[in-house]
Design a protein around this motif. Structure first.
Motif, short mmCIF file in Angstrom:
data_model
loop_
_atom_site.label_atom_id
_atom_site.label_comp_id
_atom_site.label_asym_id
_atom_site.label_seq_id
_atom_site.Cartn_x
_atom_site.Cartn_y
_atom_site.Cartn_z
N ALA A 28 0.22 5.00 -8.58
CA ALA A 28 0.58 6.26 -8.13
C ALA A 28 -0.09 7.70 -8.92
O ALA A 28 -0.47 8.36 -8.51
CB ALA A 28 1.49 6.30 -7.81
N GLN A 29 0.63 7.51 -10.22
CA GLN A 29 0.66 8.38 -11.56
C GLN A 29 -0.96 8.35 -11.71
O GLN A 29 -1.35 9.16 -12.07
CB GLN A 29 1.37 7.96 -12.25
CG GLN A 29 3.03 7.85 -12.73
CD GLN A 29 3.68 7.73 -13.26
OE1 GLN A 29 3.83 6.32 -14.60
NE2 GLN A 29 5.00 8.49 -13.70
N ALA A 30 -1.10 6.76 -11.66
CA ALA A 30 -3.07 7.09 -12.01
C ALA A 30 -4.20 7.91 -11.22
O ALA A 30 -4.74 8.37 -11.63
CB ALA A 30 -3.20 5.94 -12.49
N VAL A 31 -3.68 7.61 -10.04
CA VAL A 31 -4.53 7.78 -8.70
C VAL A 31 -3.91 10.35 -8.85
O VAL A 31 -4.84 10.76 -9.15
CB VAL A 31 -3.97 7.60 -7.66
CG1 VAL A 31 -4.46 8.93 -6.23
CG2 VAL A 31 -4.50 6.59 -7.29
N LEU A 40 -8.67 6.21 -1.39
CA LEU A 40 -10.47 5.64 -2.54
C LEU A 40 -10.38 5.34 -3.64
O LEU A 40 -11.00 4.71 -4.30
CB LEU A 40 -11.60 6.76 -1.30
CG LEU A 40 -11.30 6.92 -0.38
CD1 LEU A 40 -12.96 7.93 0.15
CD2 LEU A 40 -12.52 5.48 0.62
N VAL A 41 -9.10 6.56 -4.07
CA VAL A 41 -8.94 6.30 -5.40
C VAL A 41 -8.35 5.26 -5.73
O VAL A 41 -9.03 4.47 -6.96
CB VAL A 41 -9.20 8.17 -6.37
CG1 VAL A 41 -8.22 7.55 -7.61
CG2 VAL A 41 -9.90 8.75 -6.01
N CYS A 42 -7.26 5.00 -5.40
CA CYS A 42 -6.28 3.72 -4.88
C CYS A 42 -7.58 2.24 -5.37
O CYS A 42 -7.38 2.03 -5.80
CB CYS A 42 -5.82 3.53 -4.37
SG CYS A 42 -4.57 2.50 -4.47
N ASN A 43 -8.31 2.08 -4.44
CA ASN A 43 -9.25 1.31 -4.34
C ASN A 43 -9.97 1.66 -5.06
O ASN A 43 -10.40 0.23 -6.06
CB ASN A 43 -9.99 1.17 -3.20
CG ASN A 43 -9.59 0.98 -1.60
OD1 ASN A 43 -8.53 0.64 -1.54
ND2 ASN A 43 -10.09 1.94 -0.56
N GLN A 44 -10.64 2.33 -5.81
CA GLN A 44 -11.44 2.41 -7.33
C GLN A 44 -10.75 2.04 -8.41
O GLN A 44 -10.99 0.75 -9.50
CB GLN A 44 -11.95 3.73 -7.10
CG GLN A 44 -12.93 4.04 -9.31
CD GLN A 44 -13.22 5.20 -9.04
OE1 GLN A 44 -13.42 5.99 -7.72
NE2 GLN A 44 -13.18 5.90 -9.86
N LEU A 45 -9.14 2.50 -8.43
CA LEU A 45 -8.46 1.65 -9.57
C LEU A 45 -8.15 0.24 -9.82
O LEU A 45 -8.24 0.37 -10.92
CB LEU A 45 -7.92 2.79 -9.78
CG LEU A 45 -7.94 4.09 -9.78
CD1 LEU A 45 -6.70 5.27 -10.39
CD2 LEU A 45 -8.72 4.27 -11.61
#
Length: 315
Positions: free
Chosen positions: A176-179, A24-29
């Motif tokens: 991936a690092q941002a997540v 979900l965080v990946c989707n958001q970013l």
């Protein structure tokens, strides 16, 4: 990418949530729903977690539509129960399907013969019994294992580690690092990452003195200039220089300069093997303590934590 999560009765809440939160965080970013999560239960239209939370499911396993991947969200070993419905469904799947076992979900995959010939983590208390029961599985003692189209992990937040690996493989290391950093910020309650705002080409053309000042900063990372030095070089007063930075960059020269040096240090931390002390010195920080304090104030994480985080999800 449609991912079906099969929620076992009494499934581990922390393992399930850790897995879906990463997606979900990946989707958001990314700004789009790249990963669509659809839940399935064994019977009825809901499943109850280890904490008693009821999740409404879009599917039952016997009517589950084809997905891009199937994740079996299992229980903790102490509450595991064999489910014939799940076993029948698993054995009917295409063996080339992308399958993942979370907590005891990996045990169910092994019992269905879907981990034979794969390196995998089987989350169970009686490990010697597992070794004798699943001799065709290359058992791993790691937190998670990824082998071709099989993803397996232990319980707790091990699913988050596994999902970060999946995101690095599919979306690239930077995302991936941002997540991963999102979860660090959530845990520590730190400020979001702050990077120096670049100057637009139009502003560069209209404000040559400001552009010249920024070029001086970029060219003098190891031995930073003072604000007075910069104003002398660009031939305007210090006050005029500060007004330009405030108007066009909403900052002051010294703060913006430090952001440039810290962003350079961050790139070196992530992309080189240089020691943290050497990186700090090469980016104009007089001591390791000064570098660490400034870095944490900027990014909410110390340089050593940043490097450990990047290594943790390295491919």
């Amino acid at each position: 990418m449609r991912i079906g999560f099969v929620l076992m009765p009494g499934y581990s809440s922390i393992s399930y949530v850790s897995a879906i939160e990463a997606l979900l965080v990946c989707n958001q970013l990314m700004g789009e729903e790249y990963y669509r999560i659809e839940n399935a239960c064994l019977t009825g239209n809901s499943s109850v977690s280890s904490l008693g939370n009821k999740v409404t499911c879009e599917h039952c396993v016997d009517t589950l539509e084809p997905m891009d991947a199937y994740f079996i969200a299992g229980t903790s070993p102490g509450t595991y129960q064999y489910e014939e419905v799940l076993h029948t469904w698993l054995t009917g799947l295409d063996p080339d399907s992308v399958l993942a076992g979370i907590a005891t979900g990996s045990y169910d995959l092994a019992k269905a013969g879907l981990l034979n010939g794969y390196r995998a983590v089987i989350h169970w208390w009686k490990y010697e019994e597992i070794m004798s029961s699943f001799k065709s599985v290359v058992l791993s003692t790691d937190v998670y294992a990824v082998d071709r189209n099989r993803y397996t992990c232990r319980g707790g937040t091990a699913s988050l580690d596994m999902m970060l690996f999946l995101l690095a493989r599919q979306q690239g290391m930077e995302l991936a690092q941002a997540v991963a950093q999102y979860f660090v910020d959530e845990r520590l309650g730190n400020h979001p990452r702050i990077a120096p705002v670049p100057l637009s080409k139009r502003t560069q053309a209209e404000q040559p003195k400001l552009a010249e000042a920024l070029a001086l900063m970029e060219a003098n990372i190891e031995e930073p200039l003072t604000t007075d030095d910069i104003s002398v070089h660009v031939k305007i007063s210090r006050r005029q220089l500060e007004r330009l930075f405030k108007k066009h960059l909403d900052s002051v020269p010294s703060k913006y300069y430090q952001q440039i040096r810290l962003e350079k240090a961050r790139q070196m931390l992530l992309n080189s093997s240089d020691s943290i002390a050497d990186i700090g010195l090469s980016c104009g920080f007089s001591s390791g303590a000064h570098f660490s304090t400034a870095y944490r104030s900027q990014y909410g994480i110390t340089p050593s934590e940043e490097r450990r985080l990047s290594q943790r999800i390295a491919l």
